[in-house]
Design a protein around this motif. Structure first.
Motif, short mmCIF file in Angstrom:
data_model
loop_
_atom_site.label_atom_id
_atom_site.label_comp_id
_atom_site.label_asym_id
_atom_site.label_seq_id
_atom_site.Cartn_x
_atom_site.Cartn_y
_atom_site.Cartn_z
N PRO A 123 61.14 27.17 -15.40
CA PRO A 123 60.80 27.35 -13.98
C PRO A 123 59.41 26.84 -13.60
CG PRO A 123 61.95 29.27 -14.80
CD PRO A 123 61.64 28.43 -16.00
N PRO A 124 58.33 27.23 -14.31
CA PRO A 124 57.01 26.70 -13.89
C PRO A 124 56.87 25.19 -14.10
CG PRO A 124 56.80 27.97 -15.92
CD PRO A 124 58.17 28.22 -15.40
N LEU A 125 57.44 24.67 -15.19
CA LEU A 125 57.33 23.24 -15.44
C LEU A 125 58.19 22.43 -14.46
CD1 LEU A 125 57.25 23.08 -19.33
CD2 LEU A 125 55.36 22.80 -17.73
N HIS A 159 68.43 21.68 -18.34
CA HIS A 159 67.74 22.85 -17.79
C HIS A 159 67.44 22.66 -16.31
CE1 HIS A 159 66.17 24.13 -22.02
NE2 HIS A 159 67.38 24.60 -21.76
N ALA A 160 67.05 21.45 -15.90
CA ALA A 160 66.77 21.21 -14.48
C ALA A 160 68.01 21.42 -13.64
CB ALA A 160 66.23 19.79 -14.30
N LEU A 161 69.14 20.85 -14.06
CA LEU A 161 70.37 21.00 -13.29
C LEU A 161 70.84 22.45 -13.27
CD1 LEU A 161 72.47 17.87 -14.35
CD2 LEU A 161 70.88 18.13 -12.44
N ALA A 162 70.80 23.12 -14.43
CA ALA A 162 71.30 24.49 -14.51
C ALA A 162 70.44 25.44 -13.67
CB ALA A 162 71.33 24.95 -15.97
N TYR A 163 69.12 25.30 -13.74
CA TYR A 163 68.26 26.23 -13.00
C TYR A 163 68.41 26.04 -11.50
CZ TYR A 163 64.25 29.04 -11.74
OH TYR A 163 63.44 30.01 -11.19
N VAL A 174 61.02 41.52 -18.19
CA VAL A 174 61.74 41.92 -19.41
C VAL A 174 62.34 40.71 -20.10
CG1 VAL A 174 63.71 43.25 -20.28
CG2 VAL A 174 62.22 44.24 -18.53
N ALA A 175 62.93 39.80 -19.31
CA ALA A 175 63.50 38.59 -19.88
C ALA A 175 62.43 37.73 -20.54
CB ALA A 175 64.23 37.78 -18.80
N ALA A 176 61.24 37.65 -19.92
CA ALA A 176 60.14 36.86 -20.49
C ALA A 176 59.68 37.45 -21.82
CB ALA A 176 58.98 36.79 -19.50
N ALA A 199 65.91 35.75 -15.06
CA ALA A 199 66.60 36.52 -16.10
C ALA A 199 68.03 36.02 -16.31
CB ALA A 199 66.62 38.01 -15.71
N VAL A 200 68.72 35.71 -15.23
CA VAL A 200 70.09 35.22 -15.35
C VAL A 200 70.12 33.85 -16.03
CG1 VAL A 200 72.17 34.58 -14.07
CG2 VAL A 200 70.82 36.55 -13.34
N PHE A 201 69.15 33.00 -15.66
CA PHE A 201 69.06 31.66 -16.28
C PHE A 201 68.84 31.78 -17.78
CE2 PHE A 201 66.05 28.39 -17.78
CZ PHE A 201 66.84 27.27 -17.65
N LEU A 202 67.89 32.61 -18.19
CA LEU A 202 67.61 32.74 -19.62
C LEU A 202 68.82 33.30 -20.37
CD1 LEU A 202 63.94 34.06 -19.96
CD2 LEU A 202 64.84 31.79 -20.43
N ARG A 203 69.47 34.28 -19.78
CA ARG A 203 70.64 34.86 -20.45
C ARG A 203 71.72 33.79 -20.65
NH1 ARG A 203 75.50 37.85 -18.46
NH2 ARG A 203 76.08 39.39 -20.05
N ALA A 204 71.95 32.98 -19.63
CA ALA A 204 72.98 31.95 -19.74
C ALA A 204 72.61 30.90 -20.78
CB ALA A 204 73.19 31.29 -18.37
N ARG A 205 71.34 30.47 -20.83
CA ARG A 205 70.93 29.45 -21.79
C ARG A 205 70.91 29.99 -23.21
NH1 ARG A 205 72.40 25.36 -19.35
NH2 ARG A 205 71.36 24.10 -20.94
#
Length: 459
Positions: free
Chosen positions: A173-175, A85-89, A394-396, A110-116
């Motif tokens: 993201p926050p972590l 997740h760190a590398l991808a984000y 919306v993604a959240a 939103a794009v990150f969540l969709r991809a994961r």
């Protein structure tokens, strides 16, 4: 499936030299160990009324619970998830912030969540909908069987892992910002919170507070993946030794049980909800696998070995989702053929183990051949809304609905579907249809929020 194999082999041959291949091996191996552990632990017997009871081998052989200190490997999987997740984000944020790039203006979250979520929820939704339709049809037809009720209760239980992983993706993201600011301090805060929860629960008897450790323990493990991504994990022998000593002390001197997986009838479980002892166990395992990084990386440099890891990774999620179905199918076939089910841990029971494992492996391979197509991420058509304001929110909302739906379904299962069987999820009761609807709606919201926006035609 042949196309998937060829595609995986092509990806293996094109792997860049800088890729961390060891984390890919850990991801595949940890899921494989979980599958094998479930197959070995399941002990099906016939009750006097003719129904089937699914017990746990570790309850029959208590000394074997010590093996969970090696084979309870879910902390390793979540650790690898933090690394990925760190590398991808970071990679996605860099690309979408490029003013000359094609994704400029799209919301990173939103794009990150969709991809994961695509790789995770596509096969999960296929599993959920297929089993839901089958359960409804069987119950409408009043089909009964010695093992059917147990199967409808059990097959969805591994979905808890999917729900936790969705929460990790949602909170990345926050972590990750907390990690970049405080490093080990962010991990220490989560670990301290997990310890405080155990004190409130076990020493002071505060009700319901234990459920907070589903977040604190697993997110602390996830945070270690961030540290690994930045090369800040430290000395593996210290991590492994400290974790092992901590877990041993907590079990020997405290109220924590020996087993690092849930056991039937136990007053306290290290697993559900997670405890500080399980977090120490995670530290020990992560330190141990880090000690093996050097020789394993050299081994993975062999083209044939690496190709095998990539091929296995292409089907691993599908195999994980369907492995209990395969195991219960094997036991169902034994019952249908009137093969006697010996007492768990007896000599005859152990003699049957290789045959049951081989049959479960074959049946899992057949299920993978049918359903692995859903594990392919896919491109998907462009959907309007990817660049609009508010798509992050919306993604959240979507990922929250999806993780609650998946967790709810893992608790309630598909048994007594027509009678409206429910389970308590946090503060409200949920039924299987409601859980499925939440998961599907959440997935669709994330898909829409993270999809590229349509461009107006020129002229």
């Amino acid at each position: 499936m042949g196309t998937r194999l060829r595609e995986a082999e092509r990806l293996a041959d094109a792997t860049p030299a800088h890729r961390d291949r060891y984390t890919d091996l850990l991801r595949v191996a940890s899921l494989g160990v979980v599958v094998l552990g479930h197959w070995l632990m399941a002990a099906v017997t016939l009750a006097p009324d003719g129904s089937a009871e699914v017990g746990n081998l570790l309850a029959e052989v208590p000394r074997a619970q010590l093996l969970t200190w090696v084979f309870q490997v879910m902390p390793v999987f979540f650790f690898v998830g933090g690394f990925a997740h760190a590398l991808a984000y970071r990679s996605l944020a860099a690309r979408l912030s490029d003013p000359t790039g094609p994704g400029q203006g799209r919301p990173v979250y939103a794009v990150f969540l969709r991809a994961r979520l695509r790789r995770l929820l596509r096969p999960t939704m296929a599993f959920v909908l297929v089993w839901g339709a089958a359960a409804l049809a069987l119950q409408l037809a009043r089909v009964d069987g010695a093992l059917l009720d147990a199967a409808l209760r059990l097959v969805t239980q591994p979905l808890w892992f999917v729900g936790i992983y969705l929460a990790m993706a949602a909170l990345t993201p926050p972590l990750l910002r907390a990690h970049e600011r405080w490093g080990w301090g962010a991990f220490a805060a989560l670990a301290g919170a997990a310890a405080a929860v155990d004190v409130l629960r076990l020493a002071l008897g505060v009700p319901y507070v234990e459920f907070l450790n589903f977040a604190f323990v697993w997110l602390a493990v996830h945070q270690l993946g961030f540290l690994r991504a930045d090369g800040r994990l430290g000395l593996p022998p210290v991590l492994a030794g400290g974790g092992l000593l901590g877990a041993a002390a907590l079990v020997a001197l405290g109220p924590y049980p020996l087993s690092m997986v849930g056991m039937p009838g136990e007053r306290i479980s290290n697993m559900a909800p997670p405890t500080l002892a399980l977090l120490c166990h995670g530290l020990w395992l992560i330190g141990a696998v880090e000690l093996l990084r050097g020789p394993a990386t050299r081994w993975l440099a062999r083209p044939r070995v690496w190709r095998g890891v990539v091929v296995a990774g292409a089907f691993s999620m599908t195999a994980f989702l369907w492995h209990l179905t395969a195991m219960l199918g094997v036991y169902g076939a034994l019952l249908a053929l009137d093969v006697p089910l010996p007492a768990p841990a007896s000599g005859v029971w152990w003699a049957q183990v290789p045959l049951r494992l081989a049959a479960a492996l074959v049946l899992t391979a057949l299920l993978v051949a049918v359903f692995s197509r859903f594990e392919r991420p896919g491109g998907g058509a462009a959907v309007a809304g990817g660049g609009r304001r508010g798509t992050g929110a919306v993604a959240a909302v979507g990922v929250t609905l999806a993780l609650l739906g998946v967790l709810g379904l893992s608790m309630v299962g598909y048994a007594d579907l027509l009678e409206g069987r429910s389970a308590l999820l946090i503060a409200f009761r949920v039924t299987a249809p409601v859980a499925v609807a939440m998961a599907v709606l959440g997935w669709l919201l994330v898909e829409r929020a993270g999809a590229p926006a349509r461009r107006a035609p020129a002229g």
